[in-house]
Design a protein around this motif. Structure first.
Motif, PDB file in Angstrom:
ATOM      1  N   ILE A   5      35.248  43.935  49.731  1.00 58.43           N
ATOM      2  CA  ILE A   5      35.719  42.625  49.278  1.00 58.43           C
ATOM      3  C   ILE A   5      34.523  41.695  49.410  1.00 58.43           C
ATOM      4  N   ILE A  57      37.129  42.623  44.447  1.00 61.64           N
ATOM      5  CA  ILE A  57      37.773  43.619  45.301  1.00 61.64           C
ATOM      6  C   ILE A  57      37.519  44.976  44.663  1.00 61.64           C
ATOM      7  N   VAL A  76      36.035  36.267  43.840  1.00 57.62           N
ATOM      8  CA  VAL A  76      36.171  37.345  44.809  1.00 57.62           C
ATOM      9  C   VAL A  76      36.293  38.659  44.040  1.00 57.62           C
ATOM     10  N   TYR A 120      34.989  36.433  49.633  1.00 55.40           N
ATOM     11  CA  TYR A 120      36.259  35.909  50.167  1.00 55.40           C
ATOM     12  C   TYR A 120      36.106  34.522  50.784  1.00 55.40           C
ATOM     13  N   GLN A 178      42.360  33.179  47.940  1.00 55.83           N
ATOM     14  CA  GLN A 178      42.368  33.994  49.161  1.00 55.83           C
ATOM     15  C   GLN A 178      43.725  34.659  49.383  1.00 55.83           C
ATOM     16  N   VAL A 190      43.893  37.663  47.071  1.00 57.58           N
ATOM     17  CA  VAL A 190      43.044  38.749  47.566  1.00 57.58           C
ATOM     18  C   VAL A 190      43.719  39.475  48.734  1.00 57.58           C
TER      19      VAL A 190
END
Length: 123
Positions: free
Chosen positions: A73, A84, A82, A76, A53, A56
Motif C-alpha cells: 500500500i 494498493i 493510494v 496512504y 483512507q 483503502v
C-alpha cells in the motif's frame, strides 16, 4: 501472481469494497493485453483524504478476509493517490483533484473497461 485466490475473486472483492465506502466513478480496466504490471486496474476517487483512507482500509480488510494478499500500500498517509497492490489487481484510490490530474483512464485508453454493473450497488 495471486495463487491462493482466483484473480476474478480479488477483482470483485476489491470493487465491492471500494463501492461499500461510497467511492466516486469506480471503473476497472482489463490490463491483460496492454501491460505486464497487472491483469486489472481498479480506479476510483473520493472527495476527502479521510474517505480515501477509509476506502483503502476497506479494500485491505475485505481482500484479506477473502484470502487475498496485500503486497503493498503506497501513499496512504498523504491520501492523494493510494496504490494498493493485490498482485494481479492494482487498486488506485485518488482524491478527486488528483484523479482528474493524472487521468489514468486516458493514459491507459487502449485497455477495455470491465463491466461492473453486477458488482456495484445502485444509488
Amino acid at each position: 501472481m495471486t495463487t491462493t485466490v482466483h484473480v476474478q475473486t480479488i477483482l470483485e472483492t476489491a470493487v465491492k469494497a471500494v463501492d461499500n465506502k461510497k467511492a466516486n466513478n469506480i471503473v476497472a480496466l482489463d490490463m491483460r493485453n496492454v501491460s505486464l504490471m497487472a491483469d486489472y486496474f481498479v480506479i476510483a476517487d473520493a472527495a476527502s483524504n479521510r474517505q480515501v483512507q477509509a476506502i483503502v482500509t476497506e479494500v485491505k480488510d475485505k481482500v484479506q478476509e477473502a484470502g487475498g494478499t496485500i503486497k503493498l500500500i503506497e501513499g496512504y498517509q498523504s491520501a492523494d493517490w493510494v496504490l494498493i497492490d493485490l498482485g494481479d489487481v492494482i487498486v488506485h484510490v485518488f482524491s478527486t483533484e488528483q484523479r482528474n490530474f493524472y487521468n489514468l483512464e486516458r493514459l491507459w485508453n487502449d485497455a477495455p473497461y470491465v463491466d461492473l454493473t453486477t458488482l456495484l450497488v445502485a444509488d
